[in-house]
Design an enzyme around this catalytic site. Structure first.
Site, PDB file in Angstrom:
ATOM      1  N   HIS A 194       0.829  -1.205   0.000  1.00 30.74           N
ATOM      2  CA  HIS A 194       0.000   0.000   0.000  1.00 30.74           C
ATOM      3  C   HIS A 194       0.864   1.255   0.000  1.00 30.74           C
ATOM      4  O   HIS A 194       1.916   1.299   0.632  1.00 30.74           O
ATOM      5  CB  HIS A 194      -0.922   0.001   1.218  1.00 30.74           C
ATOM      6  CG  HIS A 194      -1.994  -1.032   1.132  1.00 30.74           C
ATOM      7  ND1 HIS A 194      -2.292  -1.689  -0.033  1.00 30.74           N
ATOM      8  CD2 HIS A 194      -2.838  -1.529   2.059  1.00 30.74           C
ATOM      9  CE1 HIS A 194      -3.272  -2.532   0.190  1.00 30.74           C
ATOM     10  NE2 HIS A 194      -3.630  -2.468   1.446  1.00 30.74           N
TER      11      HIS A 194
ATOM     12  N   LYS B 108     -13.530   4.647   7.366  1.00 33.07           N
ATOM     13  CA  LYS B 108     -13.952   5.692   6.433  1.00 33.07           C
ATOM     14  C   LYS B 108     -15.473   5.722   6.310  1.00 33.07           C
ATOM     15  O   LYS B 108     -16.085   6.770   6.143  1.00 33.07           O
ATOM     16  CB  LYS B 108     -13.320   5.449   5.050  1.00 33.07           C
ATOM     17  CG  LYS B 108     -13.422   6.654   4.123  1.00 33.07           C
ATOM     18  CD  LYS B 108     -12.708   6.405   2.813  1.00 33.07           C
ATOM     19  CE  LYS B 108     -13.531   5.542   1.915  1.00 33.07           C
ATOM     20  NZ  LYS B 108     -13.210   5.667   0.494  1.00 33.07           N
TER      21      LYS B 108
END
Length: 1017
Positions: free
Chosen positions: A200, A663
């Protein structure tokens, strides 16, 4: 000479007497840093940096007066001056990080050198520990004691023996609590800790800079050695300081920004860097530490297998959202990993040839070794011809020479496979697996042992082979769920198998058809692929997985993770595609693939228990977990013959995603939903006789599940660990945890210790239903408030895009994967969790890590202020989960600078948007103050992190210098955005600079703030 950023008197406010060594090291580096700036930029720049730094408040926070003064000063700078100032502050942060890491490693060395003195066995060892973790966010050990080497050794010894998270304190603690040794042995025997390196895009520092940092550490260690050496010449230390100055000057003249967008194979190389430099040589020490500490308390128990801690990787195999990860890239990744490990084995065997010079004149040799030499002679006659005379009385050297040639042949064949060439040495003697190599090493070890000898280097090599095999890491494949259903839809439409499109089927119809299709060996997909590129890629991925297992063994790649898994059919689709690639035989229900659902959003987490229950109800899937129908029948027969026995547990891995759930619903709700999901999944697994392994998809930041791993593991519910855990490691977390050997070992030790402790010592607080009901209420309220801002406030998306550097972050060349999902939109749903968190970190808001917590706590306390406050304080003291949540929130709140955030809003908002953006900001600021107030009430602290002065000092040290860097960033972002606006008026600041220059300056400030915060996303 006084430090530029922290004078002696100023530094004294941060460092107690016990940290004199750390303080002295910081002063040395700061003086060198100042000298570098003076030589490279002149005294004027040094004075400017001092002036900017002096504007900061003593607490390290921005102020209104400071903002106006800093803006005036910074906007007078030309682009070159602004860039130099930004680079100077970034360099400062990197040096400070190095010093703290070096200090932490020094503490590890000191602690283990004194471990023989005494092992503390009082049961208060764990509660009095001084472990701390910064939201840097590595789980690095930070000792609250030891100043210089002249401090009292007795005090040091006591503190070191009280460090939690170590084997040396764990086993006496278990002994004190009368944990049955047979339970400890059972757990040790099944211990399975897996750390998975991901690709990532959070690693912002170039590896060229990492190399510079490592050289600085080496020079500092040399200075330590000379200063502590009796009879050292004064000029030796001075010469090393000059070398250090030269190294920092070279660093200053090195570009911090990545020169190009890295390829996937570049990322593979970056990940292997940590194995090459640290883990490969360091990992054998982990087993030795475990064995030694266990023997001190439970000398009759058997230590775990050497590979109880192993590594996985997504680098080169994770294709979720990354079109650059192709089947060919995954093949090359596996070859590349094998190349690295074979080269290290070759080096080790060459050393053993030099070392094991044992002569038959002076030592006996067992017949089995002589017999193996005869076989080797027949297969490798050229080696015998060349070396038989030289080594005629040295059998170990001759044997190892044969071993070396086989390794070299294996390496040469692997290189041809990497290049997709036909190996020219296919018939040459070589090792087809690490097991064959290991057999030969154990033969040598056994012969040495039978004649009364041992060889530490050989033992280390055997340990490395047991852990890393020929594959180094296990590769996990990951793909998004809709890619599989889209592929099947196209395949079935082409074949005209169904009367309607697969996409039009209900979930029940899909499950029925998939289950039926999985019963037959009849192929569905033709050998030639007449489908779209995306569908062909999915099919080829499964075929390459089959090829990998054939070439490298099943262990190279057997985990297939389904991201955004939402229903049973998502799992069955993967199983069907695996069947088509001959990874699963439906007739006998035997497969070489493990399908791992990844539950990410809150809704998916809540559905996870239903999905897994339905899967376990399917006979075919249950048989797959058991290893086939034959195994199931045998176990059932055994159970009937012995009604007191149980069916042997099977293994189902389930991955839980922290990023998207956060999120989606905010910090508190995300953590609670994951906690609940673990409890329910474990309950369902036990009901069906399945052994569950939870795979935690943690990011680096608290907003993505990061933070101290030790506390996080202890906060896991009830039976959800049971000696096995799998955790992702990524980005800057890799650098902070695995750059130095002793820090890497300490991290692995704390994770392992926490797994053992959490498995054996269960508090039971997770099962108190009234507590769960209160937590559910808090989570719901927090989620409602979070979503009201993020998803229901109409101005929020515009606010986020304007007042954070999200657009500039997406232009950083730090990953082969795009910052957004391929929807083409610039909305929140398409934005990946990493840049989402990264942006808030840059602006000093860190919103994903705390927003919504304050309102939830306030509403709960308003009902019964005194009683509910007492209750929450009791939760904090007694409930590991609740303490973990509050501690994480406190950690991130300490790094928030709401005044600096206000400056971003005021300066970066378009004039026509300022009024509506001010409204959004006030909502955020109000929640910040509310959350801070209630966190302090619950913890009983006067200031944030009062319970951890070391962490508090570390945060404050960085906060102060990030302030002027933040002002520089805002100034450059403002200029850049005005330069992009073709309708800019004469008020444009320094418009003579190109957009490229301004973007470069802005990106450099992003680098600097990331270094100062010790976190990106």
């Amino acid at each position: 000479m006084s430090s530029l950023l922290y004078s002696v008197s100023h530094a004294a406010n941060y460092y107690p007497a016990s940290e004199l060594f750390l303080r002295r090291r910081l002063q040395i580096v700061e003086e060198l840093w100042e000298n570098v700036l003076r030589q490279e930029c002149g005294q004027k720049m040094v004075d400017l940096l001092r002036q900017l730094r002096d504007l900061c408040s003593p607490e390290g926070q921005a102020t209104n007066d400071q903002a106006s003064s800093a803006v005036k000063l910074i906007e007078q700078l030309n682009i070159n001056e602004a860039i130099r100032a930004a680079r100077a502050f970034a360099l400062y942060f990197q040096l400070i990080n190095i010093i703290e890491q070096e200090y932490e490693q020094k503490q590890q060395l000191t602690r283990y050198s004194e471990i023989d003195d005494q092992i503390t066995t009082s049961s208060d060892t764990m509660s009095e520990s001084t472990y701390s973790s910064n939201d840097k966010e590595d789980d690095a050990f930070v000792n609250k004691g030891i100043g210089s080497d002249l401090l009292a050794k007795s005090w040091v010894g006591k503190m070191h023996n009280k460090q939690k998270g170590t084997f040396a304190t764990l086993f006496p603690y278990l002994y004190d609590l009368n944990v049955p040794p047979q339970q400890i042995q059972r757990l040790i025997s099944q211990l399975d800790v897996r750390l998975v390196f991901t690709a990532h895009p959070t690693e912002i520092v170039r590896h060229t800079i990492r190399d510079k940092q490592r050289q600085v550490v080496n020079l500092l260690q040399q200075i330590d050695a000379i200063e502590n050496r009796a009879g050292a010449y004064p000029w030796e230390s001075g010469e090393l300081r000059e070398k250090l100055l030269e190294e920092i000057r070279l660093w200053w003249r090195t570009d911090e920004l990545h020169q190009f967008k890295p390829t996937v194979l570049d990322e593979v190389d970056y990940a292997l860097h940590y194995f090459q430099e640290v883990l490969f040589d360091g990992i054998p020490q982990l087993h030795k530490r475990f064995k030694y500490a266990l023997g001190k308390t439970f000398d009759w128990l058997e230590p775990p297998r050497k590979n109880f801690c192993s590594f996985g990787s997504w680098v080169g195999s994770d294709r979720d959202g990354n079109p650059s990860v192709t089947p060919e890239i995954t093949w090359k990744t596996a070859c590349y990993q094998r190349k690295m490990v074979l080269e290290r084995y070759i080096q080790s065997v060459k050393k053993l040839i030099e070392l094991l010079s044992i002569s038959m004149h002076w030592s006996d040799v067992l017949p089995d070794l002589l017999e193996s030499l005869e076989l080797d002679q027949s297969q490798l006659s050229d080696i015998y011809d060349a070396l038989a005379l030289r080594y005629r009385q040295e059998p170990y050297r001759l044997k190892l020479s044969y071993v070396l040639r086989r390794l070299e042949n294996t390496r040469d064949r692997n290189l041809a496979l990497y290049k997709r060439e036909t190996p020219s040495n296919e018939d040459a003697p070589m090792y087809r697996s690490g097991a064959e190599f290991l057999t030969e090493l154990r033969l040598i070890q056994r012969n040495l042992s039978e004649t009364g000898l041992s060889c530490r280097e050989l033992d280390n090599l055997i340990c490395q082979v047991e852990i890393f095999d020929f594959n180094l890491t296990q590769l996990d494949i990951r793909q998004e769920s809709t890619r599989h259903s889209d592929a099947l839809n196209e395949i079935l439409e082409y074949l005209q198998v169904l009367p309607q499109a697969y996409d039009d089927l209900t979930e029940e119809q899909r499950v029925a058809w998939l289950t039926s299709e999985l019963q037959t060996r009849r192929p569905l997909i033709p050998a030639e692929l007449p489908f779209s590129e995306k569908t062909n890629d999915i099919i080829e991925t499964f075929r390459i997985l089959r090829s990998l297992q054939q070439e490298f063994g099943v262990n190279i790649c057997q985990t297939y993770i389904i991201s955004m898994c939402r229903q049973v059919s998502d799992v069955l689709e993967v199983l069907l595609l695996a069947k088509e690639a001959r990874l699963f035989d439906p007739a006998i229900a035997v497969g070489t693939i493990q399908v791992v659902p990844l539950f990410e959003t809150v809704e998916d987490l809540q559905r996870s228990r239903s999905i897994m229950r339905q899967l376990f109800e399917l006979p075919l899937y249950r048989a797959l977990l058991a290893g086939g129908y034959e195994n199931i029948q045998q176990r059932l027969s055994d159970a009937e013959a012995n009604p007191h026995s149980t069916i042997a547990p099977d293994l189902q891995e389930v991955m839980l995603g922290y990023s998207d759930s956060n999120k989606d619903s905010g910090f508190l709700s995300s953590n609670w939903e994951i906690h609940k999901a673990q409890k329910s999944l474990q309950k369902i697994a036990e009901e069906y006789g399945v052994n569950l392994r939870i795979f935690h998809g943690r990011g680096g930041s608290v907003g993505r599940g990061g933070g101290p791993a030790y506390e996080a593991i202890l906060a896991q519910p009830g039976h959800s660990i049971n000696g096995r855990i799998k955790i992702t490691e990524q980005g800057e977390v890799l650098a902070s945890k695995y750059s130095l050997v002793d820090l890497a070992l300490y991290n692995l030790e704390t994770v392992t210790t926490a797994v053992i402790q959490a498995s054996l010592l269960r508090t039971g607080f997770d099962d108190i239903e009234p507590w769960n009901e209160i937590m559910e209420e808090l989570a719901v309220r927090s989620r409602q408030h979070y979503r009201a801002l993020i998803y229901e406030q109409p101005d929020f998306i515009d606010f986020f895009n304007q007042v954070t550097p999200i657009e500039e972050i997406s232009q950083l060349q730090i990953s082969s994967r795009p910052a957004r999902r391929p929807s083409g939109k610039k909305d929140l749903s398409s934005l990946r969790a990493i840049p989402w968190v990264f942006s808030w970190t840059q602006t000093r808001v860190l919103l994903p890590s705390w927003y919504g917590v304050g309102t939830a706590l306030q509403e709960f306390l308003n009902e019964e202020p005194e009683e509910h406050l007492k209750l929450l304080r009791y939760f904090y003291m007694k409930w590991p989960f609740f303490k973990m949540v509050i501690s994480k929130a406190e950690m991130t709140l300490a790094k928030v600078d709401i005044q600096m955030a206000r400056h971003y809003v005021q300066e970066l908002s378009n004039p026509e948007d300022k009024e509506r953006f001010e409204t959004v900001f006030e909502q955020i600021a109000s929640e910040y103050y509310l959350t801070k107030d209630f966190v302090l009430k619950i913890t009983g602290h006067t200031r944030l992190l009062d319970g951890d002065p070391v962490l508090q000092r570390s945060v404050q040290l960085r906060n102060g210098t990030i302030v002027p860097l933040g002002f520089i960033q805002v100034s450059l972002l403002k200029r850049l955005r005005q330069a992009k606006n073709t309708t800019a008026t004469s008020g444009v600041i320094h418009s003579r600079y190109s957009k490229g220059e301004l973007l470069r300056g802005a990106l450099l400030t992003i680098n600097g703030i990331a270094a100062g915060m010790r976190n990106t996303g």
